[in-house]
Design a protein around this motif. Structure first.
Motif, PDB file in Angstrom:
ATOM      1  N   VAL A  60       0.981  -1.234   0.125  1.00  0.00           N
ATOM      2  CA  VAL A  60      -0.042   0.016  -0.065  1.00  0.00           C
ATOM      3  C   VAL A  60       0.762   1.157   0.041  1.00  0.00           C
ATOM      4  O   VAL A  60       1.630   1.389   1.044  1.00  0.00           O
ATOM      5  CB  VAL A  60      -0.842   0.029   1.351  1.00  0.00           C
ATOM      6  N   TYR A 116       1.568  11.842   1.199  1.00  0.00           N
ATOM      7  CA  TYR A 116       0.786  12.795   2.021  1.00  0.00           C
ATOM      8  C   TYR A 116       0.963  14.297   1.182  1.00  0.00           C
ATOM      9  O   TYR A 116       0.815  15.310   1.994  1.00  0.00           O
ATOM     10  CB  TYR A 116       1.539  12.859   3.430  1.00  0.00           C
ATOM     11  N   SER A 171      -3.650  10.924   1.385  1.00  0.00           N
ATOM     12  CA  SER A 171      -4.083  11.787   2.629  1.00  0.00           C
ATOM     13  C   SER A 171      -5.173  12.632   2.115  1.00  0.00           C
ATOM     14  O   SER A 171      -5.199  13.013   1.017  1.00  0.00           O
ATOM     15  CB  SER A 171      -2.846  12.573   2.754  1.00  0.00           C
ATOM     16  N   GLN A 211      -6.677  14.761  -1.469  1.00  0.00           N
ATOM     17  CA  GLN A 211      -7.678  13.884  -2.369  1.00  0.00           C
ATOM     18  C   GLN A 211      -8.211  14.715  -3.312  1.00  0.00           C
ATOM     19  O   GLN A 211      -8.271  14.338  -4.489  1.00  0.00           O
ATOM     20  CB  GLN A 211      -8.790  13.165  -1.568  1.00  0.00           C
ATOM     21  N   LYS A 253      -5.108   4.814   8.030  1.00  0.00           N
ATOM     22  CA  LYS A 253      -3.874   4.899   7.564  1.00  0.00           C
ATOM     23  C   LYS A 253      -3.562   4.054   6.306  1.00  0.00           C
ATOM     24  O   LYS A 253      -4.452   4.192   5.257  1.00  0.00           O
ATOM     25  CB  LYS A 253      -3.178   4.050   8.581  1.00  0.00           C
ATOM     26  N   THR A 254      -2.993   2.823   6.191  1.00  0.00           N
ATOM     27  CA  THR A 254      -2.660   2.006   5.248  1.00  0.00           C
ATOM     28  C   THR A 254      -3.568   0.870   5.239  1.00  0.00           C
ATOM     29  O   THR A 254      -3.596  -0.154   4.643  1.00  0.00           O
ATOM     30  CB  THR A 254      -1.471   1.691   4.767  1.00  0.00           C
ATOM     31  N   LYS A 279       0.829   5.312   0.593  1.00  0.00           N
ATOM     32  CA  LYS A 279       0.269   6.295   1.276  1.00  0.00           C
ATOM     33  C   LYS A 279       1.028   7.424   0.832  1.00  0.00           C
ATOM     34  O   LYS A 279       2.265   7.471   1.336  1.00  0.00           O
ATOM     35  CB  LYS A 279      -0.060   6.092   2.583  1.00  0.00           C
ATOM     36  N   ASP A 289      -8.475   7.879  -3.881  1.00  0.00           N
ATOM     37  CA  ASP A 289      -8.006   7.126  -2.791  1.00  0.00           C
ATOM     38  C   ASP A 289      -8.803   5.786  -2.901  1.00  0.00           C
ATOM     39  O   ASP A 289      -9.574   5.541  -3.002  1.00  0.00           O
ATOM     40  CB  ASP A 289      -8.546   7.735  -1.425  1.00  0.00           C
ATOM     41  N   ARG A 291      -3.294   4.941  -1.530  1.00  0.00           N
ATOM     42  CA  ARG A 291      -4.148   5.684  -0.339  1.00  0.00           C
ATOM     43  C   ARG A 291      -3.621   7.088  -0.562  1.00  0.00           C
ATOM     44  O   ARG A 291      -2.296   7.440  -0.454  1.00  0.00           O
ATOM     45  CB  ARG A 291      -3.858   4.936   0.983  1.00  0.00           C
TER      46      ARG A 291
END
Length: 316
Positions: free
Chosen positions: A127, A131, A162, A166, A208-209, A129, A177, A160
């Motif tokens: 995953v 930010y 933050s 998005q 989170k993930t 993620k 996301d 994913r």
């Protein structure tokens, strides 16, 4: 027509911070810039004497205008450089986990020289993620670098985002996301192992993930204390602490959470593991603060791991 290389000069204070290892350059610390940069564009940073200082990724939409990738002698940021950076991050985790743990963090943002980027593994699924928007133009490259450096290579890679990026990701990059970037993941629930316990991670919509991997050592600590004890797990989420306690021989576990989905995940995680029948379990849907204020039960171990309650510094 090709644009000239994005060149940035910093204030003296920002120069010093960069040389001391701070990975962020704020907008008000930029002394001059030769043109407006694009999201995720590589920028070269110079000091006040016009000497090379470093290289970073530019973000025109954030107060953190530049996130540094390298500071020091000039380097070429090419495919080889990126692969080496990813391999260096992966190498830090070599030997840390055996077959009883296949859920862990592979890349930890600024700590691994890849600011704003997280990569977690859950069994055969990775995953990503992010930010910051700087990574959005690099997603296809990220897939290649992860597939090249992660061992074993993941069968699935999920994106994913933050919450704060998005909108921009959807409007300008058509990225959402929870998107499966690579592979054929058919269910959001990925089962992985942590210290011999089995858990589900919702890699598509979970917090989170998908799981709070950073609490692994704390969960293990609870298992060392829980035998023949009554354990209360407040803000229990998916019940990880309770699973560790139950497997270790706790007399009882009680999970309290306001989310029915979280409590259902907690039940599922308990069922995934070989828990002694002597351990009693209780799942309570309630506001934790209200429940605690009105409850007079006694427990041997109390676990409180609340979510973020203050959204701004003024609320703390």
């Amino acid at each position: 027509m090709n644009k000239p290389r994005l060149k940035i000069r910093l204030t003296p204070a920002a120069e010093q911070a960069a040389r001391s290892g701070h990975p962020w350059i704020f907008a008000d610390r930029i002394k001059s810039i030769n043109r407006e940069g694009d999201t995720g564009e590589l920028a070269v940073v110079y000091d006040r004497s016009d000497r090379f200082l470093g290289t970073g990724l530019y973000d025109p939409h954030s107060p953190i205008r530049l996130r540094l990738l390298h500071v020091g002698a000039p380097v070429t940021i090419d495919e080889f450089w990126w692969i080496q950076r990813f391999r260096a991050a992966m190498a830090k985790r070599d030997g840390l986990f055996g077959p009883e743990t296949n859920g862990y963090r592979l890349i930890n943002g600024e700590s691994d020289g890849l600011p704003g980027l997280i990569l977690d593994r859950y069994a055969d699924t990775c995953v990503i993620k992010i930010y910051t928007t700087i990574w959005l133009p690099w997603l296809e490259d990220l897939l290649r670098w992860i597939s090249t450096t992660a061992s074993p290579a993941p069968l699935n890679i999920v994106l994913r985002l933050s919450r704060n990026i998005q909108g921009h990701a959807g409007d300008h990059f058509a990225r959402q996301d929870g998107t499966v970037l690579y592979g054929s993941l058919t269910t959001p629930a990925v089962i992985f192992c942590e210290n011999g316990k089995r858990f589900e991670a919702d890699v598509i919509k979970g917090q989170k993930t998908g799981f709070f991997l950073d609490q692994r050592e704390n969960r293990q600590r609870v298992s060392l204390l829980a035998r023949s004890r009554d354990v209360l797990n407040v803000f229990s989420h998916s019940g990880g602490f309770s699973v560790y306690a139950a497997v270790a021989g706790a007399r009882s576990t009680t999970d309290v959470d306001i989310s029915p989905l979280a409590l259902e995940e907690a039940r599922c995680n308990m069922e995934l593991n070989a828990v002694p029948q002597s351990c009693k379990h209780q799942w309570i849907k309630a506001d934790a603060f209200e429940w605690l204020s009105g409850h007079d039960g006694r427990y041997d171990i109390l676990i409180i791991d609340p979510p973020s309650l203050a959204r701004r510094a003024a609320e703390k």
